[in-house]
Motif scaffolding. Structure first.
Motif, PDB file in Angstrom:
ATOM      1  N   VAL A 149      -0.381  -3.572  -6.008  1.00 37.37           N
ATOM      2  CA  VAL A 149      -0.041  -2.285  -5.395  1.00 37.37           C
ATOM      3  C   VAL A 149      -1.337  -1.537  -5.185  1.00 37.37           C
ATOM      4  O   VAL A 149      -2.162  -1.447  -6.099  1.00 37.37           O
ATOM      5  CB  VAL A 149       0.918  -1.478  -6.297  1.00 37.37           C
ATOM      6  CG1 VAL A 149       1.049  -0.047  -5.810  1.00 37.37           C
ATOM      7  CG2 VAL A 149       2.299  -2.155  -6.338  1.00 37.37           C
ATOM      8  N   LEU A 150      -1.536  -1.050  -3.974  1.00 42.93           N
ATOM      9  CA  LEU A 150      -2.747  -0.294  -3.648  1.00 42.93           C
ATOM     10  C   LEU A 150      -2.360   1.159  -3.384  1.00 42.93           C
ATOM     11  O   LEU A 150      -1.579   1.445  -2.473  1.00 42.93           O
ATOM     12  CB  LEU A 150      -3.413  -0.895  -2.398  1.00 42.93           C
ATOM     13  CG  LEU A 150      -4.677  -0.173  -1.919  1.00 42.93           C
ATOM     14  CD1 LEU A 150      -5.814  -0.318  -2.926  1.00 42.93           C
ATOM     15  CD2 LEU A 150      -5.119  -0.704  -0.546  1.00 42.93           C
ATOM     16  N   THR A 185       0.851  -1.182   0.000  1.00 44.01           N
ATOM     17  CA  THR A 185       0.000   0.000   0.000  1.00 44.01           C
ATOM     18  C   THR A 185       0.891   1.238   0.000  1.00 44.01           C
ATOM     19  O   THR A 185       1.846   1.316   0.779  1.00 44.01           O
ATOM     20  CB  THR A 185      -0.914   0.005   1.237  1.00 44.01           C
ATOM     21  OG1 THR A 185      -1.767  -1.142   1.171  1.00 44.01           O
ATOM     22  CG2 THR A 185      -1.757   1.273   1.306  1.00 44.01           C
ATOM     23  N   LEU A 203      -6.293   0.100  -7.385  1.00 44.93           N
ATOM     24  CA  LEU A 203      -5.599  -1.174  -7.222  1.00 44.93           C
ATOM     25  C   LEU A 203      -4.911  -1.529  -8.543  1.00 44.93           C
ATOM     26  O   LEU A 203      -5.551  -1.561  -9.601  1.00 44.93           O
ATOM     27  CB  LEU A 203      -6.587  -2.266  -6.827  1.00 44.93           C
ATOM     28  CG  LEU A 203      -5.977  -3.606  -6.412  1.00 44.93           C
ATOM     29  CD1 LEU A 203      -5.054  -3.453  -5.196  1.00 44.93           C
ATOM     30  CD2 LEU A 203      -7.082  -4.616  -6.097  1.00 44.93           C
ATOM     31  N   ARG A 230     -10.714   1.011  -9.456  1.00 45.91           N
ATOM     32  CA  ARG A 230     -10.767   1.963  -8.340  1.00 45.91           C
ATOM     33  C   ARG A 230     -11.710   1.443  -7.263  1.00 45.91           C
ATOM     34  O   ARG A 230     -12.694   0.754  -7.552  1.00 45.91           O
ATOM     35  CB  ARG A 230     -11.270   3.314  -8.850  1.00 45.91           C
ATOM     36  CG  ARG A 230     -10.252   4.043  -9.722  1.00 45.91           C
ATOM     37  CD  ARG A 230      -9.826   5.304  -9.044  1.00 45.91           C
ATOM     38  NE  ARG A 230      -8.839   6.024  -9.831  1.00 45.91           N
ATOM     39  CZ  ARG A 230      -8.747   7.349  -9.862  1.00 45.91           C
ATOM     40  NH1 ARG A 230      -9.630   8.085  -9.198  1.00 45.91           N
ATOM     41  NH2 ARG A 230      -7.800   7.931 -10.549  1.00 45.91           N
ATOM     42  N   ASP A 231     -11.404   1.809  -6.033  1.00 43.39           N
ATOM     43  CA  ASP A 231     -12.285   1.554  -4.883  1.00 43.39           C
ATOM     44  C   ASP A 231     -12.753   0.098  -4.818  1.00 43.39           C
ATOM     45  O   ASP A 231     -13.937  -0.193  -4.659  1.00 43.39           O
ATOM     46  CB  ASP A 231     -13.470   2.524  -4.926  1.00 43.39           C
ATOM     47  CG  ASP A 231     -12.981   3.965  -4.910  1.00 43.39           C
ATOM     48  OD1 ASP A 231     -11.957   4.238  -4.247  1.00 43.39           O
ATOM     49  OD2 ASP A 231     -13.600   4.814  -5.571  1.00 43.39           O
ATOM     50  N   MET A 232     -11.816  -0.799  -4.928  1.00 44.23           N
ATOM     51  CA  MET A 232     -12.103  -2.232  -4.823  1.00 44.23           C
ATOM     52  C   MET A 232     -11.751  -2.773  -3.435  1.00 44.23           C
ATOM     53  O   MET A 232     -11.822  -3.977  -3.199  1.00 44.23           O
ATOM     54  CB  MET A 232     -11.295  -3.010  -5.872  1.00 44.23           C
ATOM     55  CG  MET A 232     -11.553  -2.565  -7.297  1.00 44.23           C
ATOM     56  SD  MET A 232     -10.512  -3.451  -8.472  1.00 44.23           S
ATOM     57  CE  MET A 232     -11.527  -4.884  -8.778  1.00 44.23           C
ATOM     58  N   VAL A 233     -11.337  -1.876  -2.544  1.00 45.87           N
ATOM     59  CA  VAL A 233     -10.820  -2.280  -1.241  1.00 45.87           C
ATOM     60  C   VAL A 233     -11.542  -1.485  -0.154  1.00 45.87           C
ATOM     61  O   VAL A 233     -11.941  -0.343  -0.385  1.00 45.87           O
ATOM     62  CB  VAL A 233      -9.290  -2.007  -1.197  1.00 45.87           C
ATOM     63  CG1 VAL A 233      -8.717  -2.310   0.172  1.00 45.87           C
ATOM     64  CG2 VAL A 233      -8.580  -2.832  -2.260  1.00 45.87           C
ATOM     65  N   ALA A 234     -11.702  -2.098   1.013  1.00 40.25           N
ATOM     66  CA  ALA A 234     -12.401  -1.428   2.119  1.00 40.25           C
ATOM     67  C   ALA A 234     -11.499  -0.375   2.760  1.00 40.25           C
ATOM     68  O   ALA A 234     -10.863  -0.609   3.785  1.00 40.25           O
ATOM     69  CB  ALA A 234     -12.837  -2.465   3.158  1.00 40.25           C
ATOM     70  N   GLU A 235     -11.404   0.757   2.118  1.00 41.89           N
ATOM     71  CA  GLU A 235     -10.707   1.921   2.679  1.00 41.89           C
ATOM     72  C   GLU A 235     -11.704   3.069   2.656  1.00 41.89           C
ATOM     73  O   GLU A 235     -12.563   3.131   1.779  1.00 41.89           O
ATOM     74  CB  GLU A 235      -9.477   2.279   1.842  1.00 41.89           C
ATOM     75  CG  GLU A 235      -8.347   1.258   1.880  1.00 41.89           C
ATOM     76  CD  GLU A 235      -7.504   1.322   3.141  1.00 41.89           C
ATOM     77  OE1 GLU A 235      -7.619   2.319   3.894  1.00 41.89           O
ATOM     78  OE2 GLU A 235      -6.747   0.364   3.394  1.00 41.89           O
TER      79      GLU A 235
END
Lengths: 282, 158
Positions: free
Chosen positions: A55-56, A11, A46, A35-40
């Motif tokens: 790589v995030l 990250t 990504l 984009r926005d494929m992860v709980a952030e």
């Protein structure tokens, strides 16, 4: 019990997601997964490499300053030689300097590197390893006259820089150990305080007779043939190399006039000549 | 296809090399590959400034900082402070990992479930003894066969 996992992703905090995403796609050459494929709770992008590694990028209001004490911290991308050549052309077309390698003196032969910083100042290496890393390299010094055998005390290790070898006098006689590391053609150094040869490029260590100590599976340092002339001069042929699986006393040349290296059971190796360290591939 | 195969190696700055080695080996399961003394003076003092570790097919170095590095408050378990390294385990082992972290008293935040349209499943977040942010997760793509990470046998030449 330990976690015993595998690396998944790195990250990286960025101050401008659009700008950084463009950098990692267009300059470094990663692939966009989405984009926005992860709980952030912040915008993310990504990116993919050709292995499972990811790589995030996470956009944050302010990227922390680069730690003054962490100046050497970096991450490195591994490319094939073909990808490296394309990356160099791509970077040059985009106006990046590609000839700058602050650690060129630490490169083994066949190890190619470019340094680059992302828009937020994170330092990256772009690395590739060519076939030269495993070639047998002759120094071009020919046969080196080292001096009379009585000048070398038992237990001594003497470095001959031009010929790229160490002349060792052990209890059995003389050995000439090629200084090229058998791992990736770094140049080893004799660290007398530790009684071993050490390769600063990737950390390989070899004992006093040149036998590898560690778990990288390296062969012992190669032998250059030694002979002792009738007048007692120790001669080392830097144009011939012999591989071996370990040390045996028969590899050493007795300290007396007329003695010569006996290559029985050892494997002569085909030789290349030294290439320029750190030169980018064409 | 990307124009990059893999991450060749990576670095993590730490305040205490021995403590970091123990953490990454005992908790994460890494192995010490080599300890690098760039200077003869370091070797003479028995001081290593850089330990290269391997974890499965990944090579990374813990590197001693020359002075104190600012890190976020210890109460913050999830973050990046520029970068965060994330490690995956099979989904079936994920509950065991949480038990292990509790057993070795490493505080963590999570599990956090990721969106189903992404490759990540669930994550927990924790920190190493220096305060570097780490993550362990299972991935929805764990059965996908990717290209193999090429072994470097890299010992930290950098």
């Amino acid at each position: 019990m330990a976690l015993d996992g595998a690396f998944s992703h790195l990250t990286i905090e960025v101050s401008d997601l659009d700008k950084s995403e463009a950098f990692y796609l267009d300059v470094i050459g990663l692939d966009l997964l989405g984009r926005d494929m992860v709980a952030e709770n912040r915008p993310t992008s990504l990116l993919a490499l050709n292995t499972r590694q990811r790589v995030l990028l996470v956009e944050v209001p302010e990227v922390p300053p680069y730690p003054a004490s962490g100046g050497s911290i970096h991450h490195a991308w591994l490319l094939t030689m073909e990808q490296f050549a394309k990356a160099r052309d791509r970077l040059e077309a985009l106006g990046y300097e590609t000839g700058i390698d602050p650690r060129q003196s630490f490169r083994a032969v066949g190890e190619f590197n470019m340094d680059i910083h992302d828009p937020d100042g994170n330092r990256f290496q772009i690395q590739a390893f060519g076939e030269e890393g495993t070639e047998i390299l002759a120094s071009g010094a020919g046969t080196v006259a080292c001096g009379k055998f009585g000048e070398f005390a038992p237990g001594s290790v003497t470095r001959f820089a031009e010929g790229r070898f160490f002349l060792v006098r052990n209890r059995d006689g003389f050995l000439a150990l090629s200084a090229w590391c058998t791992h990736k053609n770094g140049i080893t150094a004799w660290q007398k305080e530790s009684w071993h040869y050490y390769c600063p490029f990737h950390g390989a260590k070899f004992d006093g007779n040149g036998v590898y100590k560690g778990d990288m599976g390296c062969q012992p340092l190669r032998l250059n043939p030694v002979s002792i002339a009738d007048d007692g001069t120790v001669l080392v042929d830097t144009g011939r190399f012999f591989a071996r699986d370990g040390y045996s006393p028969s590899q050493a040349v007795p300290a007396r006039p007329g003695a010569a290296f006996q290559c029985g059971g050892l494997h002569p190796l085909a030789v290349s000549f030294e290439k320029h360290v750190g030169k980018a591939p064409g | 296809m990307a124009e990059v195969e893999s991450i060749s190696h990576s670095g993590i700055c730490v305040h205490d090399l021995k403590e970091a080695e123990e953490f990454y080996c005992n908790v994460l399961g890494a192995r010490v590959h080599s300890r690098v003394n760039f200077k003869t003076q370091d070797a003479l003092r028995g001081r290593s400034i850089h330990t290269t570790l391997t974890l499965d097919d990944y090579v990374f170095a813990v590197m001693l900082t020359e002075d104190w590095m600012e890190v976020p408050d210890a109460g913050q378990l999830r973050g990046a402070n520029r970068t965060r390294h994330s490690f995956c385990v099979p989904k079936a082992r994920f509950p065991k990992v949480l038990e292990m972290l509790e057993a070795v008293e490493v505080p963590f935040e999570g599990p956090v479930m990721h969106p189903e349209h992404g490759p990540f499943g669930e994550s927990v977040y924790f920190r190493d003894p220096t305060g570097n942010f780490l993550e362990v997760l299972w991935r929805r793509d764990e059965d996908v066969v990717y290209s193999t990470v090429q072994p470097l046998g890299h010992g930290g030449g950098g």
